[in-house]
Design a protein around this motif. Structure first.
Motif, PDB file in Angstrom:
ATOM      1  N   THR A 393       0.809  -1.154   0.072  1.00  0.00           N
ATOM      2  CA  THR A 393       0.067   0.015   0.003  1.00  0.00           C
ATOM      3  C   THR A 393       1.057   1.409  -0.069  1.00  0.00           C
ATOM      4  O   THR A 393       0.578   2.196  -0.667  1.00  0.00           O
ATOM      5  CB  THR A 393      -0.874  -0.202   1.158  1.00  0.00           C
ATOM      6  N   ALA A 394       1.916   1.241   0.970  1.00  0.00           N
ATOM      7  CA  ALA A 394       2.796   2.485   0.791  1.00  0.00           C
ATOM      8  C   ALA A 394       3.638   2.707  -0.443  1.00  0.00           C
ATOM      9  O   ALA A 394       3.642   3.843  -1.000  1.00  0.00           O
ATOM     10  CB  ALA A 394       3.846   2.441   1.882  1.00  0.00           C
ATOM     11  N   ILE A 395       3.760   1.642  -1.247  1.00  0.00           N
ATOM     12  CA  ILE A 395       4.511   1.800  -2.435  1.00  0.00           C
ATOM     13  C   ILE A 395       3.431   2.333  -3.347  1.00  0.00           C
ATOM     14  O   ILE A 395       3.925   3.474  -4.226  1.00  0.00           O
ATOM     15  CB  ILE A 395       4.920   0.486  -2.726  1.00  0.00           C
ATOM     16  N   LEU A 396       2.420   1.855  -3.603  1.00  0.00           N
ATOM     17  CA  LEU A 396       1.161   2.280  -4.353  1.00  0.00           C
ATOM     18  C   LEU A 396       1.005   3.847  -4.140  1.00  0.00           C
ATOM     19  O   LEU A 396       0.672   4.620  -5.077  1.00  0.00           O
ATOM     20  CB  LEU A 396       0.015   1.467  -4.273  1.00  0.00           C
ATOM     21  N   VAL A 397       0.766   4.258  -2.749  1.00  0.00           N
ATOM     22  CA  VAL A 397       0.550   5.641  -2.566  1.00  0.00           C
ATOM     23  C   VAL A 397       1.701   6.710  -2.911  1.00  0.00           C
ATOM     24  O   VAL A 397       1.593   7.501  -3.416  1.00  0.00           O
ATOM     25  CB  VAL A 397       0.154   5.649  -1.013  1.00  0.00           C
ATOM     26  N   THR A 398       3.050   6.148  -2.832  1.00  0.00           N
ATOM     27  CA  THR A 398       4.024   6.790  -3.086  1.00  0.00           C
ATOM     28  C   THR A 398       4.181   7.090  -4.727  1.00  0.00           C
ATOM     29  O   THR A 398       4.322   8.285  -5.120  1.00  0.00           O
ATOM     30  CB  THR A 398       5.350   6.278  -2.784  1.00  0.00           C
ATOM     31  N   VAL A 399       3.960   6.007  -5.479  1.00  0.00           N
ATOM     32  CA  VAL A 399       3.853   6.198  -6.944  1.00  0.00           C
ATOM     33  C   VAL A 399       2.685   7.168  -7.304  1.00  0.00           C
ATOM     34  O   VAL A 399       3.061   7.817  -8.327  1.00  0.00           O
ATOM     35  CB  VAL A 399       3.702   4.788  -7.423  1.00  0.00           C
ATOM     36  N   TYR A 400       1.573   7.163  -6.769  1.00  0.00           N
ATOM     37  CA  TYR A 400       0.627   7.823  -7.057  1.00  0.00           C
ATOM     38  C   TYR A 400       0.861   9.114  -7.011  1.00  0.00           C
ATOM     39  O   TYR A 400       0.463  10.091  -7.719  1.00  0.00           O
ATOM     40  CB  TYR A 400      -0.973   7.484  -6.125  1.00  0.00           C
ATOM     41  N   MET A 401       1.313   9.806  -5.598  1.00  0.00           N
ATOM     42  CA  MET A 401       1.456  10.801  -5.357  1.00  0.00           C
ATOM     43  C   MET A 401       2.774  11.570  -6.203  1.00  0.00           C
ATOM     44  O   MET A 401       2.770  12.614  -6.542  1.00  0.00           O
ATOM     45  CB  MET A 401       1.916  11.270  -4.001  1.00  0.00           C
ATOM     46  N   TYR A 402       3.422  10.664  -6.838  1.00  0.00           N
ATOM     47  CA  TYR A 402       4.521  11.309  -7.424  1.00  0.00           C
ATOM     48  C   TYR A 402       4.083  11.465  -8.749  1.00  0.00           C
ATOM     49  O   TYR A 402       4.495  12.459  -9.257  1.00  0.00           O
ATOM     50  CB  TYR A 402       5.585   9.949  -7.715  1.00  0.00           C
ATOM     51  N   HIS A 403       3.153  10.927  -9.393  1.00  0.00           N
ATOM     52  CA  HIS A 403       2.418  11.164 -10.563  1.00  0.00           C
ATOM     53  C   HIS A 403       1.342  12.166 -10.410  1.00  0.00           C
ATOM     54  O   HIS A 403       0.969  12.561 -11.790  1.00  0.00           O
ATOM     55  CB  HIS A 403       2.023   9.702 -11.466  1.00  0.00           C
ATOM     56  N   HIS A 404       0.935  12.404  -9.478  1.00  0.00           N
ATOM     57  CA  HIS A 404      -0.257  13.328  -9.313  1.00  0.00           C
ATOM     58  C   HIS A 404       0.048  14.371  -8.086  1.00  0.00           C
ATOM     59  O   HIS A 404      -0.625  14.254  -7.118  1.00  0.00           O
ATOM     60  CB  HIS A 404      -1.573  12.590  -8.808  1.00  0.00           C
ATOM     61  N   PRO A 405       1.083  15.279  -8.201  1.00  0.00           N
ATOM     62  CA  PRO A 405       1.466  16.093  -7.216  1.00  0.00           C
ATOM     63  C   PRO A 405       0.299  17.032  -6.685  1.00  0.00           C
ATOM     64  O   PRO A 405       0.672  17.794  -5.744  1.00  0.00           O
ATOM     65  CB  PRO A 405       2.516  16.975  -7.827  1.00  0.00           C
TER      66      PRO A 405
END
Length: 453
Positions: A393-405
């Motif tokens: 879950t942490a990995i998925l959230v990090t990837v999402y925030m990186y592409h949607h700042p």
């Protein structure tokens, strides 16, 4: 004192016999010796005090009207006496004359001597007090010696005595001592023997039969007088059984010299007034601790003995049998038997015990341990799965925030980044620690933390 034939190995001269005579009535649940020094089992409440060897005759002035005696429990054996009018007396008598002549042996030395004994090998294992014997010693005095240590005092203990007395086969040409072994039973018969100190009383004919299943049968064909009237002045008079254990003592003053002491731990004394013409005694062995070869059945047995398991010897015992010295020397009395069984029993026995207790609605320590182990195993698996889920879950959230700042989640974490946390600044130049003022964050009121020195 008995002499031995040349067929014997070296006869032990340094042997002491420490023995006691017991009552002929026994109770199954006996409290055995509390200390080795007593050298005997404690007897029932109706038992008299121990007596000396010269006072062994039972003064039971009973008549012979009763033809069949009730079973008498002797702790190791159950005996039944059959009178002359009972058919069992004749059925239990073995007619050696009808046996195969090549298997019937007349012992030449015993048939022509007085106070002599000779060894006889058995073709089968004979259980005596739970111990398996392959050799016995036949004596002219109407008894069989069963001990391994050969000594002069054979009449003291470790015997099978249909009628122990001062018989002398040498005084008559008709007197013989013969025996017969058919592979499942040994019959020893004293034929037409006379008492040395009272020849005129007449001849005695009787026998002892040892069966493979442990039963012992005494048969009496000719008993010319009451057994209670036979003199014991020159020779003990006994009817029954006895067993003992041997203890080896080292003599410190004399190196390489050992002294053996024999301790009698049990005796069966039969009623002599019941021994008559055409009578018989049948003794059936009772279970002993020695029959168990595993810890669980040993300590859980209910046979009237306090059976204990010794892991070092891999043996079950009450502590009082022919292996007494090994039992003590190996520290067996100090073992905690019930607790130790759980560690040495095999899985098959544990399963049987668990199933047995389950059928009776009980729970076992083993089943509780299995349940506990299963719970721990399941909890470990669940914990690992949760940890993997959190990391993913942490990995998925990090990837999402990186592409949607500009997303709400990204803005939430940007506002709470470490660079915007309150900072604590220390004043320099002071030898004492102090706290400086901090800047207020957001809508919270500012505050000052200081330390008074």
């Amino acid at each position: 004192m008995y002499g031995v034939t040349q067929a014997f190995p070296h006869t032990e001269e340094e042997v002491e016999v420490d023995s006691h005579a017991y009552s002929h009535r026994w109770k199954r649940n006996l409290d055995f010796l509390k200390a080795v020094d007593t050298n005997r089992a404690s007897v029932g409440q109706d038992s008299p005090e121990p007596r000396s060897f010269t006072d062994l005759l039972l003064d039971d002035g009973q008549d012979n009207n009763t033809q069949i005696e009730e079973d008498t429990d002797h702790n190791y054996y159950i005996s039944r006496i059959y009178g002359p009018s009972d058919s069992a007396s004749r059925d239990l008598w073995v007619n050696i004359d009808q046996m195969e002549k090549d298997k019937v042996k007349i012992h030449g030395i015993l048939s022509n001597t007085h106070r002599q004994a000779a060894r006889v090998n058995l073709s089968f294992d004979f259980p005596f007090y739970g111990h398996f014997l392959r050799e016995i010693t036949v004596a002219t005095g109407g008894f069989i010696y069963t001990g391994e240590v050969v000594h002069r005092m054979l009449t003291a203990t470790q015997y099978i005595a249909p009628l122990m007395a001062n018989f002398d086969p040498s005084v008559s040409r008709n007197s013989t001592v013969r025996y017969f072994d058919n592979g499942t039973a040994l019959v020893v018969q004293w034929d037409h023997v006379h008492l040395q100190d009272n020849y005129n009383l007449g001849s005695f004919t009787f026998q002892a039969t040892l069966l493979m299943d442990g039963r012992i049968i005494f048969g009496y064909k000719e008993i010319p007088v009451l057994v209670t009237q036979i003199s014991s002045t020159n020779h003990p008079v006994k009817v029954g059984l006895s067993d003992a254990f041997v203890v080896v003592h080292r003599i410190q003053q004399i190196p390489n010299v050992r002294r053996r002491t024999i301790y009698e731990y049990h005796r069966v004394e039969l009623q002599m007034s019941k021994i008559t013409n055409i009578s018989a005694v049948e003794m059936t062995p009772l279970p002993t601790c020695l029959q168990f070869n595993r810890c669980g059945p040993c300590v859980s047995s209910q046979i009237g003995f306090n059976c204990s398991w010794c892991s070092k010897l891999q043996r079950c015992s009450s502590g009082f049998d022919r292996h007494r010295q090994d039992w003590v020397d190996s520290g067996c009395p100090e073992e905690v038997h019930m607790l130790y069984c759980d560690r040495i029993l095999g899985p098959s026995y544990d399963t049987k015990i668990a199933l047995h207790l389950k059928d009776n609605g009980a729970s076992t320590d083993d089943s509780a341990a299995e349940k506990k182990g299963g719970t721990l195993h399941a909890g470990l698996i669940v914990g690992i799965l949760i940890l993997v889920l959190i990391v993913a879950t942490a990995i998925l959230v990090t990837v999402y925030m990186y592409h949607h700042p500009t997303s709400a989640a990204s803005i939430f974490f940007i506002e709470r980044r470490p660079s915007r946390w309150p900072a604590m600044k220390f004043r320099r130049g002071s030898g004492h620690p102090a706290y400086a003022e901090v800047e207020p964050v957001g809508e919270k009121e500012g505050f000052i933390v200081s330390e008074q020195c």
